[in-house]
Motif scaffolding. Structure first.
Motif, PDB file in Angstrom:
ATOM      1  N   ILE A  74       0.585 135.225 -66.882  1.00  0.00           N
ATOM      2  CA  ILE A  74       1.665 134.780 -67.582  1.00  0.00           C
ATOM      3  C   ILE A  74       2.480 135.659 -68.081  1.00  0.00           C
ATOM      4  N   ARG A  75       2.416 136.599 -68.306  1.00  0.00           N
ATOM      5  CA  ARG A  75       3.637 137.887 -68.985  1.00  0.00           C
ATOM      6  C   ARG A  75       4.515 138.624 -67.278  1.00  0.00           C
ATOM      7  N   ALA A  76       3.389 137.798 -66.078  1.00  0.00           N
ATOM      8  CA  ALA A  76       4.818 138.687 -64.932  1.00  0.00           C
ATOM      9  C   ALA A  76       5.483 137.136 -65.173  1.00  0.00           C
ATOM     10  N   GLU A  77       5.209 136.087 -65.460  1.00  0.00           N
ATOM     11  CA  GLU A  77       6.137 134.985 -65.239  1.00  0.00           C
ATOM     12  C   GLU A  77       6.979 134.436 -66.596  1.00  0.00           C
ATOM     13  N   PHE A  78       6.969 135.186 -67.773  1.00  0.00           N
ATOM     14  CA  PHE A  78       8.074 135.360 -68.191  1.00  0.00           C
ATOM     15  C   PHE A  78       8.750 136.262 -68.521  1.00  0.00           C
ATOM     16  N   SER A  79       8.574 137.214 -67.834  1.00  0.00           N
ATOM     17  CA  SER A  79       9.061 138.943 -67.700  1.00  0.00           C
ATOM     18  C   SER A  79      10.342 138.830 -66.780  1.00  0.00           C
ATOM     19  N   SER A  80      10.477 137.274 -65.866  1.00  0.00           N
ATOM     20  CA  SER A  80      11.986 136.580 -65.084  1.00  0.00           C
ATOM     21  C   SER A  80      13.035 136.101 -66.379  1.00  0.00           C
ATOM     22  N   ILE A  81      12.709 135.659 -67.145  1.00  0.00           N
ATOM     23  CA  ILE A  81      13.402 135.102 -68.617  1.00  0.00           C
ATOM     24  C   ILE A  81      14.717 136.428 -68.576  1.00  0.00           C
ATOM     25  N   LEU A  82      14.182 137.754 -69.270  1.00  0.00           N
ATOM     26  CA  LEU A  82      14.770 138.578 -69.094  1.00  0.00           C
ATOM     27  C   LEU A  82      16.202 138.837 -68.190  1.00  0.00           C
ATOM     28  N   PRO A  83      15.870 138.496 -66.678  1.00  0.00           N
ATOM     29  CA  PRO A  83      16.878 139.100 -66.161  1.00  0.00           C
ATOM     30  C   PRO A  83      18.134 138.159 -65.809  1.00  0.00           C
ATOM     31  N   GLN A  84      17.136 136.454 -66.123  1.00  0.00           N
ATOM     32  CA  GLN A  84      18.491 135.285 -65.929  1.00  0.00           C
ATOM     33  C   GLN A  84      19.143 135.233 -67.237  1.00  0.00           C
ATOM     34  N   LEU A  85      18.906 135.596 -68.312  1.00  0.00           N
ATOM     35  CA  LEU A  85      19.454 135.852 -69.505  1.00  0.00           C
ATOM     36  C   LEU A  85      20.996 137.109 -69.228  1.00  0.00           C
ATOM     37  N   HIS A  86      20.647 138.204 -68.204  1.00  0.00           N
ATOM     38  CA  HIS A  86      21.575 139.006 -68.069  1.00  0.00           C
ATOM     39  C   HIS A  86      22.464 138.446 -66.387  1.00  0.00           C
ATOM     40  N   GLU A  87      21.928 137.703 -66.472  1.00  0.00           N
ATOM     41  CA  GLU A  87      23.325 136.702 -64.911  1.00  0.00           C
ATOM     42  C   GLU A  87      23.359 135.970 -66.161  1.00  0.00           C
ATOM     43  N   GLY A  88      23.708 135.125 -66.869  1.00  0.00           N
ATOM     44  CA  GLY A  88      24.622 134.282 -67.855  1.00  0.00           C
ATOM     45  C   GLY A  88      23.465 133.111 -67.964  1.00  0.00           C
ATOM     46  N   LYS A  89      22.782 133.143 -67.877  1.00  0.00           N
ATOM     47  CA  LYS A  89      21.592 131.501 -68.259  1.00  0.00           C
ATOM     48  C   LYS A  89      21.440 131.700 -70.075  1.00  0.00           C
ATOM     49  N   THR A  90      21.513 130.504 -69.992  1.00  0.00           N
ATOM     50  CA  THR A  90      21.121 130.254 -71.421  1.00  0.00           C
ATOM     51  C   THR A  90      19.364 130.109 -71.417  1.00  0.00           C
ATOM     52  N   LEU A  91      19.092 130.583 -72.834  1.00  0.00           N
ATOM     53  CA  LEU A  91      17.142 130.718 -73.070  1.00  0.00           C
ATOM     54  C   LEU A  91      16.266 129.772 -72.501  1.00  0.00           C
ATOM     55  N   SER A  92      16.870 128.137 -72.705  1.00  0.00           N
ATOM     56  CA  SER A  92      16.099 126.676 -72.099  1.00  0.00           C
ATOM     57  C   SER A  92      16.546 126.798 -70.978  1.00  0.00           C
ATOM     58  N   GLN A  93      17.435 127.383 -70.297  1.00  0.00           N
ATOM     59  CA  GLN A  93      18.291 127.043 -68.894  1.00  0.00           C
ATOM     60  C   GLN A  93      16.791 128.333 -68.166  1.00  0.00           C
ATOM     61  N   ALA A  94      16.198 129.379 -68.686  1.00  0.00           N
ATOM     62  CA  ALA A  94      15.784 130.621 -68.053  1.00  0.00           C
ATOM     63  C   ALA A  94      14.355 129.974 -68.343  1.00  0.00           C
ATOM     64  N   LEU A  95      13.939 129.398 -69.390  1.00  0.00           N
ATOM     65  CA  LEU A  95      12.838 128.707 -69.336  1.00  0.00           C
ATOM     66  C   LEU A  95      12.588 127.460 -68.564  1.00  0.00           C
ATOM     67  N   GLU A  96      12.841 126.681 -67.828  1.00  0.00           N
ATOM     68  CA  GLU A  96      13.069 125.528 -67.491  1.00  0.00           C
ATOM     69  C   GLU A  96      12.771 126.271 -65.697  1.00  0.00           C
ATOM     70  N   LYS A  97      12.681 127.396 -65.413  1.00  0.00           N
ATOM     71  CA  LYS A  97      12.657 127.306 -64.179  1.00  0.00           C
ATOM     72  C   LYS A  97      11.165 128.368 -64.271  1.00  0.00           C
ATOM     73  N   LEU A  98      10.301 128.435 -65.033  1.00  0.00           N
ATOM     74  CA  LEU A  98       8.900 128.828 -65.381  1.00  0.00           C
ATOM     75  C   LEU A  98       8.379 127.492 -64.312  1.00  0.00           C
ATOM     76  N   SER A  99       7.116 128.417 -64.122  1.00  0.00           N
ATOM     77  CA  SER A  99       6.646 127.880 -63.128  1.00  0.00           C
ATOM     78  C   SER A  99       5.729 126.042 -63.629  1.00  0.00           C
ATOM     79  N   PHE A 100       4.528 126.961 -65.083  1.00  0.00           N
ATOM     80  CA  PHE A 100       3.838 126.715 -65.691  1.00  0.00           C
ATOM     81  C   PHE A 100       4.656 125.695 -67.284  1.00  0.00           C
ATOM     82  N   VAL A 101       5.413 126.497 -67.933  1.00  0.00           N
ATOM     83  CA  VAL A 101       5.785 125.735 -68.924  1.00  0.00           C
ATOM     84  C   VAL A 101       5.639 124.400 -69.365  1.00  0.00           C
TER      85      VAL A 101
END
Length: 175
Positions: A74-101
């Motif tokens: 789970i930690r590895a999945e959630f580690s992908s959020i920060l790079p997406q935020l650096h790309e300009g995505k919102t937190l909700s958009q980054a959470l949509e990309k998680l495979s098991f939310v």
């Protein structure tokens, strides 16, 4: 007991840095795997909400909140959020990309919190309801595990009685 604590802390130290197969297995357990996922993700959202409420920038809070997740998968999945935020995505958009939310509820709450400026409150609202669900699950497990174990012991005893021929007529020796 101390040796058990040592083994657990050693396991956690090893599991923390890599994608541990035992953590993956823990997520696949019937009933308990789903609750493991919910408890770990809830820990993340609760920590993130607390840090954001304390006015910590999200770019600083996300790695710390991710660090609170015990399951390495789970930690590895959630580690992908920060790079997406650096790309300009919102937190909700980054959470949509998680495979098991798998929970549209949290994504909608985050989206609402982002647009209204109440993200910490929305995370706390979600975390509060998850804490109640997790507590209810633990209470149910605590109620049913002894019942199941007592039933298994009773079945084992009944089988033992029937296998012992206790109900068969006893013939005297020599007949």
């Amino acid at each position: 007991w101390k040796s058990m604590q040592f083994l657990l802390s050693t396991y956690r130290a090893q599991a923390y840095e890599k994608n541990n197969p035992l953590d993956r297995l823990a997520l696949q357990l019937p009933l308990f795997g789903r609750m493991n996922l919910r408890a770990n993700t809830n820990q993340f959202y609760e920590s993130l909400g607390l840090m954001l409420e304390a006015s910590m920038p999200i770019f600083d809070a996300l790695p710390l909140a991710t660090h609170t997740i015990h399951n390495s998968v789970i930690r590895a999945e959630f580690s992908s959020i920060l790079p997406q935020l650096h790309e300009g995505k919102t937190l909700s958009q980054a959470l949509e990309k998680l495979s098991f939310v798998g929970q549209i509820h949290i994504i909608e709450l985050v989206r609402t919190g982002e647009s209204s400026g109440t993200l910490p409150e929305m995370l706390w609202r979600y975390s509060s309801s998850e804490n109640q669900a997790i507590s209810l699950f633990h209470e149910e497990v605590a109620a049913w595990v002894p019942r199941i174990l007592y039933s298994l012991v009773a079945i084992w005893m009944i089988i033992g009685i029937f296998k012992s021929n206790a109900f068969m007529p006893q013939m005297p020796e020599g007949l």
